[in-house]
Write an enzyme that holds these catalytic residues in place. Structure first.
Site, PDB file in Angstrom:
ATOM      1  N   ARG A   1       0.863  -1.011   0.547  1.00  0.00           N
ATOM      2  CA  ARG A   1       0.385   0.204   0.324  1.00  0.00           C
ATOM      3  C   ARG A   1       0.348   1.333  -0.076  1.00  0.00           C
ATOM      4  NH1 ARG A   1      -2.904   2.992   4.927  1.00  0.00           N
ATOM      5  NH2 ARG A   1      -3.860   4.441   3.161  1.00  0.00           N
TER       6      ARG A   1
ATOM      7  N   ASN B   1      -7.822   2.331  10.062  1.00  0.00           N
ATOM      8  CA  ASN B   1      -6.666   1.715  10.583  1.00  0.00           C
ATOM      9  C   ASN B   1      -6.803   2.311  11.842  1.00  0.00           C
ATOM     10  OD1 ASN B   1      -5.895   2.302   7.507  1.00  0.00           O
ATOM     11  ND2 ASN B   1      -4.756   4.148   8.237  1.00  0.00           N
TER      12      ASN B   1
ATOM     13  N   TYR C   1      -4.176   2.200  15.725  1.00  0.00           N
ATOM     14  CA  TYR C   1      -3.650   2.216  16.550  1.00  0.00           C
ATOM     15  C   TYR C   1      -4.101   1.947  17.989  1.00  0.00           C
ATOM     16  CZ  TYR C   1      -1.177   3.716  12.293  1.00  0.00           C
ATOM     17  OH  TYR C   1      -0.750   3.197  11.162  1.00  0.00           O
TER      18      TYR C   1
HETATM   19  C1  GBH Z   1      -1.567   7.267  10.232  1.00  0.00           C
HETATM   20  O1  GBH Z   1      -2.514   8.294  11.369  1.00  0.00           O
HETATM   21  C2  GBH Z   1      -1.486   7.340   9.232  1.00  0.00           C
HETATM   22  O2  GBH Z   1      -2.099   7.159   7.997  1.00  0.00           O
HETATM   23  C3  GBH Z   1       0.175   7.295   8.942  1.00  0.00           C
HETATM   24  O3  GBH Z   1       0.501   8.472   8.203  1.00  0.00           O
HETATM   25  C4  GBH Z   1       0.946   7.800  10.097  1.00  0.00           C
HETATM   26  O4  GBH Z   1       2.097   8.245   9.891  1.00  0.00           O
HETATM   27  C5  GBH Z   1       0.530   6.959  10.963  1.00  0.00           C
HETATM   28  O5  GBH Z   1      -0.481   6.613  11.309  1.00  0.00           O
HETATM   29  C6  GBH Z   1       1.257   6.841  12.639  1.00  0.00           C
HETATM   30  O6  GBH Z   1       0.415   7.950  13.624  1.00  0.00           O
HETATM   31  O7  GBH Z   1      -2.074  10.084  22.119  1.00  0.00           O
HETATM   32  O8  GBH Z   1      -2.726   8.359  22.468  1.00  0.00           O
HETATM   33  O9  GBH Z   1      -4.626   9.960  21.939  1.00  0.00           O
HETATM   34  C7  GBH Z   1      -2.999   8.207  13.121  1.00  0.00           C
HETATM   35  C8  GBH Z   1      -3.336   8.235  13.024  1.00  0.00           C
HETATM   36  C9  GBH Z   1      -4.719   9.083  15.382  1.00  0.00           C
HETATM   37  C10 GBH Z   1      -3.360   7.749  16.232  1.00  0.00           C
HETATM   38  C11 GBH Z   1      -4.316   9.757  16.841  1.00  0.00           C
HETATM   39  C12 GBH Z   1      -3.052   8.035  17.272  1.00  0.00           C
HETATM   40  C13 GBH Z   1      -3.361   9.294  18.734  1.00  0.00           C
HETATM   41  C14 GBH Z   1      -3.205   8.471  20.090  1.00  0.00           C
HETATM   42  N1  GBH Z   1      -3.080   8.753  15.321  1.00  0.00           N
HETATM   43  N2  GBH Z   1      -4.376   8.767  17.560  1.00  0.00           N
HETATM   44  S1  GBH Z   1      -3.330   9.496  21.750  1.00  0.00           S
END
Ligand code: GBH
Length: 455
Positions: A81, A294, A296
């Site tokens: 991707r 996505n 995390y």
């Molecule tokens: C993605 O976004 C992106 O698509 C990508 O480009 C990027 O490099 C990758 O993730 C890594 O960051 O502070 O514990 O609440 C990430 C989306 C949204 C994930 C906000 C983390 C907050 C974590 N993010 N979230 S926290």
């Protein structure tokens, strides 16, 4: 570095799609060979990126893509991707096409096909052409139309070899961080006035789906960020705040895409900016072949604080109707995000519960973590834990058909610059030397093990 001892992964079917992910602005470099994007303008201003860097060179991928494709091939995954940079294809965002830019994606796709890796392009991963931004950007409806025209140009050139498409990456983050809070490009701090950005990205998505179908595309999806939202306590004020945040993160995009309507409360907020929402929602809800998630981490949310709060490096203004809280009792990545694999099972079950038969087959389009070092046992534990959590959701009947690790390479991590390393492969930015980490070797042997016993 040999992979640490670990129990084999639970079984996945032979046709499960394994992949790794990147995005254009984060790895490509060769910024002088394309038009400027909002991220070039944003990173040029001091203070916007924590280590003061830009992505002008990044991983120099435009010159080193052959080596990078070889790393994907040798990992043994079936898909890669990447994202197409709109200003590399159309330097002004519209009008004249850059043959040099299109040539690059043409060669990248050929290289992937020759390596027997399926190319999975994302058409927008946050790098709006600066000229489009200056004409009003995603606050305006015209940007959705310009986006679909650009998509048609890309599809005409590489569509004959692309088996699977992604329209947008994480419109929620692009709206929230880029336009509401100003922590990402284009650096706008509009709070709820950023909502039209959500609508116009959704509309751009729907128009792009139509453009892709017109070009013969068979397998079209989108990549949205999702995660369980946990109330800070059972107190009604905390529950209400968490529900509100859940609407913004988990429903603002998926309800229109999958149900053809906005969640309660949102339509009213949009009324002033959108003349005919019902007509737009027909475009937005064009049927999808699959839906990308996505994931995390989960988020804990409580009632708003009385003062501005700092959260994860962002200053949140007091007028927001919710406030994120720290999640304790779980390990943290180098980015400070909690590691909670079971939240992935919870999320997938919740999506299935909410959307039922309207939910297309799912693909995890990003999952990964930031840790330093070549012997990244913590990343192995993260990926291993999340794959087991994914397997549990599949066993419970959620139709998940693929999984992409974020990311193939260490890269330009937006407002963090190069300080956060998400790669399976280490990049020494001074020399551009690529070194596979322990996690790369672990994943390669784990996938080989799965293949040997796959049903
Ligand atoms: C993605 O976004 C992106 O698509 C990508 O480009 C990027 O490099 C990758 O993730 C890594 O960051 O502070 O514990 O609440 C990430 C989306 C949204 C994930 C906000 C983390 C907050 C974590 N993010 N979230 S926290």
């Amino acid at each position: 570095i040999p992979p640490g001892p670990r129990a084999p992964l639970p079984p996945f079917p032979r046709d499960f799609l394994w992949g790794v992910a990147t995005s254009a602005h984060q790895i490509e470099g060769a910024a002088d060979e394309r038009g400027p994007s909002v991220w070039d303008a944003f990173t040029a201003l001091p203070g916007n990126v924590k280590d003061g860097t830009t992505a002008a060179v990044a991983c120099d991928h435009v010159r080193r893509y052959r080596e990078d494709v070889a790393l994907v091939r040798d990992l043994g995954v079936g898909a890669y991707r990447f994202s197409v940079s709109w200003p590399r294809v159309l330097p002004e965002g519209t009008g004249a096409v850059s043959e040099r830019g299109l040539d690059f994606y043409d060669r990248l796709v050929d290289e992937l096909c020759a390596a027997d890796v399926r190319p999975v392009p994302t058409l927008f991963h946050w790098d709006t052409p600066l000229a489009v931004e200056e004409a009003g950007g995603w606050l305006t409806r015209a940007t959705a139309e310009r986006f679909a025209e650009y998509v048609a140009v890309v599809a005409a050139r590489i569509g004959d070899r692309v088996p699977k498409w992604i329209t947008l990456n994480e419109p929620a983050e692009h709206t929230l961080l880029g336009h509401a809070l100003g922590q990402h490009a284009p650096g706008k701090r509009l709070l709820f006035d950023a909502l039209p950005v959500a609508h116009h990205q959704l509309l751009g998505h729907g128009l792009a789906v139509r453009a892709l179908r017109a070009a013969g595309a068979q397998d079209v999806g989108v990549a949205n960020s999702h995660g369980p939202t946990w109330p800070a306590s059972d107190a009604p004020a905390d529950r209400e705040a968490a529900d509100f945040y859940d609407v913004l993160l988990n429903r603002l995009f998926s309800d229109p895409l999958l149900l053809g309507r906005y969640p309660e409360g949102v339509a009213e907020l949009l009324a002033a900016a959108v003349p005919d929402p019902a007509a737009d929602l027909k475009v937005i809800a064009e049927p999808l072949d699959w839906y990308g998630v996505n994931f995390y981490q989960p988020t804990k949310v409580g009632a708003p604080a009385e003062h501005a709060t700092e959260f994860s490096g962002v200053t949140l203004p007091p007028q927001l109707p919710f406030a994120p809280r720290e999640i304790t009792g779980h390990p943290l990545t180098d980015f400070g995000w909690p590691v909670v694999p079971e939240a992935l099972t919870e999320l997938l079950l919740a999506l299935r519960e909410r959307y039922g038969d309207r939910l297309p087959p799912l693909v995890i389009t990003e999952n990964g973590c930031s840790y330093d070092g070549l012997d990244d046992q913590d990343r192995i534990a993260y990926l291993d834990g999340h794959l087991r959590a994914l397997h549990r959701a599949r066993t419970a009947g959620v139709d998940v058909r693929g999984y992409f690790v974020w990311s193939l390479l260490d890269n330009f991590e937006w407002a963090e610059g190069y300080r956060q390393r998400f790669g399976l492969v280490h990049v020494d930015y001074a020399t551009q030397r690529r070194t596979p980490k322990a996690s790369y070797h672990w994943l390669r042997s784990a996938l080989a093990g799965l293949e040997a016993q796959a049903p």
